[in-house]
Scaffold this motif. Structure first.
Motif, PDB file in Angstrom:
ATOM      1  N   GLY A   1      52.574  69.602  47.249  1.00  0.00           N
ATOM      2  CA  GLY A   1      53.515  69.019  48.117  1.00  0.00           C
ATOM      3  C   GLY A   1      54.710  69.653  47.914  1.00  0.00           C
ATOM      4  O   GLY A   1      55.668  69.771  48.861  1.00  0.00           O
TER       5      GLY A   1
ATOM      6  N   ARG B   1      43.189  77.710  46.593  1.00  0.00           N
ATOM      7  CA  ARG B   1      41.652  77.747  46.762  1.00  0.00           C
ATOM      8  C   ARG B   1      41.502  77.975  48.201  1.00  0.00           C
ATOM      9  O   ARG B   1      42.154  77.712  49.230  1.00  0.00           O
ATOM     10  CB  ARG B   1      41.214  76.460  46.370  1.00  0.00           C
TER      11      ARG B   1
ATOM     12  N   TYR C   1      43.372  81.516  43.544  1.00  0.00           N
ATOM     13  CA  TYR C   1      43.329  81.592  42.008  1.00  0.00           C
ATOM     14  C   TYR C   1      42.126  81.259  41.237  1.00  0.00           C
ATOM     15  O   TYR C   1      42.340  81.488  40.058  1.00  0.00           O
ATOM     16  CB  TYR C   1      44.564  80.459  41.801  1.00  0.00           C
TER      17      TYR C   1
ATOM     18  N   VAL D   1      64.798  74.875  37.191  1.00  0.00           N
ATOM     19  CA  VAL D   1      65.442  73.791  38.339  1.00  0.00           C
ATOM     20  C   VAL D   1      64.709  72.497  38.215  1.00  0.00           C
ATOM     21  O   VAL D   1      63.744  71.965  37.769  1.00  0.00           O
ATOM     22  CB  VAL D   1      64.936  74.098  39.889  1.00  0.00           C
TER      23      VAL D   1
ATOM     24  N   THR E   1      65.426  68.780  40.024  1.00  0.00           N
ATOM     25  CA  THR E   1      65.961  68.567  41.501  1.00  0.00           C
ATOM     26  C   THR E   1      67.520  67.683  41.236  1.00  0.00           C
ATOM     27  O   THR E   1      67.509  66.875  40.358  1.00  0.00           O
ATOM     28  CB  THR E   1      64.810  68.127  42.483  1.00  0.00           C
TER      29      THR E   1
END
Ligand code: NAP
Length: 329
Positions: free
Chosen positions: A155, A176, A194, A262, A264
């Protein structure tokens, strides 16, 4: 109003669709009829009880809203009833977006992009807003810089790739093989599987041992310390995830690295910038699946466990109100 309520933390079965009082907008706040929301990992982390110290039961989670203002509180200056807006509700403060109505401070809402539906708009504020914050506010990514974006098919990964390409960077990402073609379509330059390749070796090979200017860590674990191994001199790491254990940053030290942590932040300015990018077609929605609010448990199972679709990618949108229904409160 109807809402997906958690009276206990735990499995996806803990969600109950209940009638609860509709909130009232206070000073500087607006009441929004929620047309759509989405699922973020933060929502299943809240549901299963990862943040019990921050929250009191009962909890209504949900961190994305696209909807229509139906009432404005005293002192609201920038919005009026009927405005279509999108935003991320404040985290660990007040009710979330898994409900028919939501109250928000006018400082954290933005006008919804006109070229996307509410379902599509609801997938942007948290994930793409975080991507924008990572690249523009924190790393201040520049044209021709190199960036490694972990979790490219996620996302956050997909909008981060789109924004990095808009800036003019060279994008390396991990995903993938089943997702490589899709990510090439968003402009990713080099994609590393990965599950079968060692990304550290691959990045060093592809960059002639120079490393990348920026690493985006959406994974946690060893990524924070390993990032030092793939950074160029004066490189930057931006991380989104909780640090579960102490990290050895010796490699990052040798690179004179900068780390950005971070969490958000909500702001109208960020949403207005996202709206420009969405309306100009530079940032496109990727709605992998839509569920009604009554099936929020299944939606969580898909994002958290990939239940029903192990190759799922992009965002899950939650339909709260049918868009053809324009009737207001
Ligand atoms: N701090 C903040 O403000 C903030 C904001 C937004 C998100 N986050 C955090 O950021 C993380 C990612 O969020 P998201 O919305 O992108 O989640 P998501 O949609 O579930 O995406 C995660 C992605 O990571 C991939 N992945 C899993 N293991 C991997 C590995 N070892 N190497 C590379 N990729 C791997 C997954 O691919 P597969 O399909 O192959 O499993 C998936 O595409 C979450 O932990 C979330 O809580 C934090």
């Amino acid at each position: 109003m109807k809402a997906a309520v958690l009276n206990e933390f735990g499995s996806v079965e803990k969600f109950e669709i209940l009638d609860v009082p509709t909130p009232k907008p206070g000073f500087g706040e607006v009441l929004v009829k929620v047309m759509a929301t989405s699922v973020n990992p933060l929502d299943f982390q809240v549901r299963r009880g990862d943040y019990q110290s921050e929250l009191e039961l009962p909890v209504i989670t949900g961190h994305d809203v696209s909807g229509v203002i139906v009432e404005i509180g005293v002192g609201v200056k920038n919005f009026k009833a009927g405005d279509e807006v999108y935003y991320t509700p404040e985290i660990f403060k007040g009710q979330g977006s898994y409900a028919e109505y939501h109250v928000a401070d006018e400082a954290i809402i933005g006008i919804k992009p006109k070229n996307v539906s509410h379902l599509e708009a609801a997938t942007f504020p948290l994930a793409a807003g975080t991507a924008w914050e990572m690249l523009y506010t924190r790393a201040q990514l520049k044209i021709n810089q190199t960036i490694l974006i972990h979790g490219g098919a996620g996302g956050v990964g997909i909008p981060t790739i789109q924004l990095a390409k808009t800036i003019g960077a060279t994008v390396f990402t991990t995903a993938r093989t089943v997702h490589h073609q899709m990510l090439k379509g968003f402009g990713a330059d080099y994609i590393i599987d990965y599950t079968s390749e060692n990304y550290i070796e691959e990045i060093l090979k592809l960059t002639g041992n120079k490393g990348v200017d920026v690493v985006i860590d959406t994974l946690g674990g060893n990524t924070l310390s390993d990032s030092g191994k793939v950074l160029s001199q004066m490189g930057q790491v931006v991380t989104l995830v909780d640090i579960e254990k102490p990290q050895n940053l010796i490699h990052a030290w040798g690179k004179n690295a900068t780390y950005h942590f971070v969490f958000t932040r909500q702001s109208r300015n960020k949403l207005d910038e996202l709206t420009k990018l969405i309306e100009s077609g530079k940032l496109k929605p990727v709605v992998g699946k839509v569920f009604p609010l009554s099936e929020i448990g299944q939606a969580h199972s898909l994002l958290e466990f990939r239940k029903g679709d192990k190759n799922f990618y992009g965002k899950i949108a939650i339909q709260v109100e049918d868009e053809s229904n324009t009737e207001q409160k």
